[in-house]
Design a protein around this motif. Structure first.
Motif, PDB file in Angstrom:
ATOM      1  N   SER A  28     -25.594   1.640  61.125  1.00 31.87           N
ATOM      2  CA  SER A  28     -25.735   0.709  62.235  1.00 31.87           C
ATOM      3  C   SER A  28     -26.947  -0.169  61.972  1.00 31.87           C
ATOM      4  CB  SER A  28     -25.926   1.463  63.558  1.00 31.87           C
ATOM      5  OG  SER A  28     -26.186   0.556  64.614  1.00 31.87           O
TER       6      SER A  28
ATOM      7  N   GLN B 263     -27.102   6.892  64.664  1.00 36.58           N
ATOM      8  CA  GLN B 263     -26.846   5.661  63.916  1.00 36.58           C
ATOM      9  C   GLN B 263     -28.173   5.136  63.364  1.00 36.58           C
ATOM     10  OE1 GLN B 263     -24.334   2.784  66.103  1.00 36.58           O
ATOM     11  NE2 GLN B 263     -24.133   4.347  67.684  1.00 36.58           N
TER      12      GLN B 263
ATOM     13  N   SER C   7     -17.731   6.346  62.181  1.00 34.65           N
ATOM     14  CA  SER C   7     -18.076   7.036  63.421  1.00 34.65           C
ATOM     15  C   SER C   7     -17.136   8.217  63.655  1.00 34.65           C
ATOM     16  CB  SER C   7     -17.984   6.056  64.595  1.00 34.65           C
ATOM     17  OG  SER C   7     -18.136   6.727  65.823  1.00 34.65           O
TER      18      SER C   7
END
Length: 269
Positions: A127, A198, A175
């Motif tokens: 992320s 993340q 994810s």
């Protein structure tokens, strides 16, 4: 002692490791396992002479054995105590046209007080923004081996990938993979649950498939560090990760089968 049902489970798991194909011979899922650090890059330090690079390689080898037994086509980014750059790890993964990438690491804390009280497992996917300060600190430590000049450029691979994360199915599947692996790790090891997180890990940034980084525990913790060096505990970790991978592939195969014959495999590239 291994379960007497393990051979049967391995045969059944083979079905999960075969991607959905269209107009081509089916092939096993290609999985790249990345043992963190290596060579002069020792990673975090544990009790006695224990080093993160050794624990990561041992768990990676055990994980490979389990996934190969289930029919997977599995590669390690390093087979021994050798130094492999983060860029080389990414390139190797893409060269293998991998379906999944799993990076294995062990965590640590900098002060004696924090080392004594901080333990548990975390599972990460890529992320642009870290889940919090702790996740950012972990990413900064693991990114220390990244090429500085490349990381500093505005046109770096990391910047390019992060700009497109919202639209990439690989990110969504990363994810899903993390949430498939993590609860199984917690159940198997009974370690403290530090959650799915993340963060902007360099080694995950250029990989063209679902990718996660697993911090299998705090090697700096007096008790957890010792556990990470024990073969029976490493087997629990490897089995849990393998079970999570198989469950993810099974669900992905089912999802892609529903989409129709235009889907060529378990992941989007």
């Amino acid at each position: 002692m291994p379960s007497p049902h393990r051979p049967l489970l391995a045969v059944l798991s083979l079905l999960c490791l075969v991607p959905v194909t269209a107009g081509a011979a089916e092939r096993p899922a290609r999985i790249v396992i990345d043992p963190g650090h290596g060579g002069s890059q020792e990673g975090a330090k544990g009790p006695g002479e224990m080093r993160e690079k050794e624990v990561a390689l041992q768990i990676a080898q055990r994980l490979r054995s389990r996934l190969e037994a289930a029919g997977g086509d599995v590669y390690l980014t390093r087979e021994r105590d050798s130094q492999v750059s983060l860029t080389e790890r990414v390139e190797m993964t893409n060269d293998h046209d991998a379906d999944l990438f799993i990076s294995i690491h062990a965590n640590s804390m900098p002060t004696k007080r924090m080392r004594a009280r901080t333990e548990g497992i975390e599972t990460y996917f890529l992320s642009a923004n870290a889940s919090g300060d702790a996740a950012r600190a972990v990413a900064d430590r693991e990114n220390a081996e990244a090429p500085v000049s490349r990381a500093a450029r505005g046109d770096s691979t990391l910047a390019f990938i992060l700009q497109d994360l919202v639209r990439t199915e690989a990110h969504t599947d990363s994810s899903r993979l993390a949430y498939s692996i993590h609860p199984r790790l917690i159940r198997a090891t009974r370690a403290a649950d530090r959650g799915v997180q993340q963060a902007p890990f360099f080694v995950l940034s250029g990989v063209e498939c679902p990718a996660v980084l697993v911090e299998v525990g705090y090697i700096s913790h007096p008790q957890e560090g010792l556990k990470l060096g024990r073969s029976e505990y490493q087997e629990k970790v490897a089995e849990a990760i393998a079970d999570g991978v198989l469950a993810f592939l099974k669900d992905t195969r089912r999802r892609d089968a529903v989409r129709g014959p235009e889907v060529a495999g378990p992941v989007s590239r």
